[in-house]
Design an enzyme around this catalytic site. Structure first.
Site, PDB file in Angstrom:
ATOM      1  N   THR A 167       0.864  -1.184   0.000  1.00  0.00           N
ATOM      2  CA  THR A 167       0.000   0.000   0.000  1.00  0.00           C
ATOM      3  C   THR A 167       0.898   1.231   0.000  1.00  0.00           C
ATOM      4  O   THR A 167       1.362   1.652  -1.040  1.00  0.00           O
ATOM      5  CB  THR A 167      -0.980  -0.007   1.189  1.00  0.00           C
ATOM      6  OG1 THR A 167      -0.260  -0.243   2.410  1.00  0.00           O
ATOM      7  CG2 THR A 167      -2.039  -1.078   1.016  1.00  0.00           C
ATOM      8  N   LYS A 227       4.202  -6.895   3.852  1.00  0.00           N
ATOM      9  CA  LYS A 227       3.951  -5.496   3.569  1.00  0.00           C
ATOM     10  C   LYS A 227       3.579  -4.824   4.880  1.00  0.00           C
ATOM     11  O   LYS A 227       3.043  -5.443   5.798  1.00  0.00           O
ATOM     12  CB  LYS A 227       2.851  -5.307   2.522  1.00  0.00           C
ATOM     13  CG  LYS A 227       1.460  -5.777   2.909  1.00  0.00           C
ATOM     14  CD  LYS A 227       0.633  -4.871   3.782  1.00  0.00           C
ATOM     15  CE  LYS A 227       0.538  -3.467   3.262  1.00  0.00           C
ATOM     16  NZ  LYS A 227      -0.319  -2.635   4.181  1.00  0.00           N
ATOM     17  N   THR A 238      -0.576  -2.937  10.724  1.00  0.00           N
ATOM     18  CA  THR A 238      -1.247  -2.982   9.421  1.00  0.00           C
ATOM     19  C   THR A 238      -0.315  -3.676   8.462  1.00  0.00           C
ATOM     20  O   THR A 238       0.294  -3.077   7.589  1.00  0.00           O
ATOM     21  CB  THR A 238      -1.632  -1.612   8.866  1.00  0.00           C
ATOM     22  OG1 THR A 238      -2.279  -1.830   7.618  1.00  0.00           O
ATOM     23  CG2 THR A 238      -0.496  -0.681   8.680  1.00  0.00           C
ATOM     24  N   GLU A 242       5.934   4.861   7.341  1.00  0.00           N
ATOM     25  CA  GLU A 242       5.516   5.954   6.468  1.00  0.00           C
ATOM     26  C   GLU A 242       6.310   7.229   6.760  1.00  0.00           C
ATOM     27  O   GLU A 242       6.280   7.751   7.873  1.00  0.00           O
ATOM     28  CB  GLU A 242       4.025   6.209   6.635  1.00  0.00           C
ATOM     29  CG  GLU A 242       3.191   5.092   6.027  1.00  0.00           C
ATOM     30  CD  GLU A 242       1.722   5.183   6.338  1.00  0.00           C
ATOM     31  OE1 GLU A 242       0.946   4.524   5.624  1.00  0.00           O
ATOM     32  OE2 GLU A 242       1.338   5.878   7.297  1.00  0.00           O
ATOM     33  N   ASN A 255      -0.531  10.517   5.543  1.00  0.00           N
ATOM     34  CA  ASN A 255      -1.785  10.117   6.168  1.00  0.00           C
ATOM     35  C   ASN A 255      -2.866  11.178   6.081  1.00  0.00           C
ATOM     36  O   ASN A 255      -4.053  10.884   6.227  1.00  0.00           O
ATOM     37  CB  ASN A 255      -1.522   9.708   7.619  1.00  0.00           C
ATOM     38  CG  ASN A 255      -0.879   8.346   7.678  1.00  0.00           C
ATOM     39  OD1 ASN A 255      -1.532   7.330   7.495  1.00  0.00           O
ATOM     40  ND2 ASN A 255       0.427   8.311   7.891  1.00  0.00           N
ATOM     41  N   SER A 311      -7.134  10.653  -0.754  1.00  0.00           N
ATOM     42  CA  SER A 311      -7.298  11.701  -1.774  1.00  0.00           C
ATOM     43  C   SER A 311      -6.693  11.281  -3.118  1.00  0.00           C
ATOM     44  O   SER A 311      -5.763  10.519  -3.153  1.00  0.00           O
ATOM     45  CB  SER A 311      -6.625  12.989  -1.308  1.00  0.00           C
ATOM     46  OG  SER A 311      -7.164  13.392  -0.074  1.00  0.00           O
TER      47      SER A 311
END
Length: 408
Positions: free
Chosen positions: A158, A184, A195, A281, A403, A408
């Protein structure tokens, strides 16, 4: 008498299909704009399976389907995975869609439906687009090749910036046994679990109950010892498939090579866990926290995870700020037993706290160390013999940007 543990050897060109009898592939089916988003992993024969799953009370439909396969059958022959949509909080339709993915995968490859697992990752709360999924399943052509495994590892991502793969070989009953893994995970990383999706394959012969025992033991000190942001997702799972094609005698805790197998499984899981933490991230640095001298191993891990999960510690590392006060504060609020007068802290090789009091050190030299891509913090408690490790990453401006615009 100590049990001899066979030597592990890392395999170059490591991939999920390196063990005997596995095929994989990933394709673009249309859930994402351009990137690969549908993958399948298949064993030539039904494999023993073990799994660990998110502790979030909200659990996605595909995870519930897969938990049932693991619990009821103890065998799995294939797993279908999509990225781009988590199929979580999608009600009865979400469950019907997960079961349809299971059914169509079974039909495509001529397998029993109850031997097929399902995994999804992506945005929560959006209904699955089943037309591209079902068309994609028909196009899947898994291979026992490096190319197929690379496509597989790409299709499950992702917000990850890199694929995560590892593989090792060892010896059990004079037979070569291989364990490989792909995962992942980049955000919402606060196990138990994160996650994350993790898939581990091995050609070892081991029954599912013993495989579950080994996975549970390993998970506690690997996947459950990483954190990025303190959030626990709805879709997290790690699955281990063992198809027995290596030809060893069945592994059990009393088998002379049990420790060898568990060590190999632990090494694969730890590699993947660290890769996930490093690819948090927006992250620029991997943070490793080691704690010793705790009352117990579990307390040591608890403190290590608290320190590496502290937003203030994470931002200090990002800013190359030698603010050890944030570290000792996290130790104190971890909930573990500590003696404030017995704490010693090192950042890299620099002692910053001795017996709970400031130590003299060079701020400039420590700042240079904190610019490195991997930062290690060591905490000694002097209250027992417990040891533990945890991994995480720094907290950056990019984490907020990623995040803030995820949908979007």
């Amino acid at each position: 008498m100590a049990v001899a543990v066979q030597q592990l050897k890392r395999i170059s060109g490591n991939n999920i299909v390196t063990p005997k009898g596995y095929k994989a592939v990933g394709i673009h089916c249309g859930l994402k704009h351009k990137k690969y988003d549908l993958a399948v992993l298949i064993s030539e024969v039904p494999a023993s399976v073990a799994g660990v799953f998110t502790t979030n009370a909200i659990q996605a439909a595909p995870l519930l389907v897969t938990k049932e396969v693991v619990k009821e059958n103890g065998k799995m022959q294939a797993i279908i995975i999509n990225s781009g949509n988590a199929n979580a909080c999608t009600g009865a339709q979400g469950m019907a869609d997960a079961l349809m993915m299971q059914q169509k995968t079974a039909e495509k490859f001529g397998l029993a439906q109850e031997l097929v697992g399902v995994a999804s990752t992506g945005v929560i709360g959006e209904k699955m687009k089943m037309v591209p999924i079902l068309n994609g399943i028909e196009k899947l052509k898994p291979e026992a090749s490096l190319e197929g495994s690379i496509q597989f590892s790409q299709a499950i991502l992702t917000t990850d910036t890199v694929t995560k793969n590892t593989a090792y070989k060892t010896v059990v009953d004079s037979k070569e046994v291989i364990i490989a893994g792909t995962a992942k995970g980049s955000g919402m990383i606060e196990p138990n679990m994160a996650t994350m999706l993790g898939f581990i394959t091995t050609d070892a012969h081991i029954e599912s109950a013993h495989l579950q025992q080994a996975l549970k033991e390993v998970t506690e000190v690997t996947f459950n010892s990483i954190t990025v942001d303190g959030d626990t997702s709805t879709n997290d799972m790690v699955l281990v498939l063992a198809n027995g094609l290596a030809g060893n005698e069945p592994l059990t805790p009393s088998h002379p090579d049990w420790a060898t197998f568990v060590k190999a499984l632990h090494t694969v899981a730890q590699d993947l866990a660290k890769m996930i933490a490093k690819d948090g991230e927006g992250a620029t640095k991997l943070i490793e926290v080691e704690v010793d001298g705790a009352l117990s191993d579990s307390e040591a891990r608890k403190i290590a995870k608290t320190v590496v999960g502290s937003p203030l510690v994470k931002t200090a590392v990002f800013g190359c700020d030698a603010n050890w006060g944030r570290v000792i504060a996290a130790v104190g609020y971890s909930g573990a037993s500590v003696d404030p007068n017995g704490i010693t802290i090192k950042i890299g090789e620099t002692v910053v706290v001795t017996n709970g009091e400031p130590a003299q050190f060079s701020e400039d030299l420590l700042m240079q160390y904190l610019k490195q891509p991997e930062v290690r913090i060591h905490v000694h408690l002097n209250v027992g013999s417990g040891q533990g490790l945890a991994w995480g990453c720094d907290l950056t401006y990019d984490y907020v940007q990623i995040n803030a615009t995820y949908r979007s």
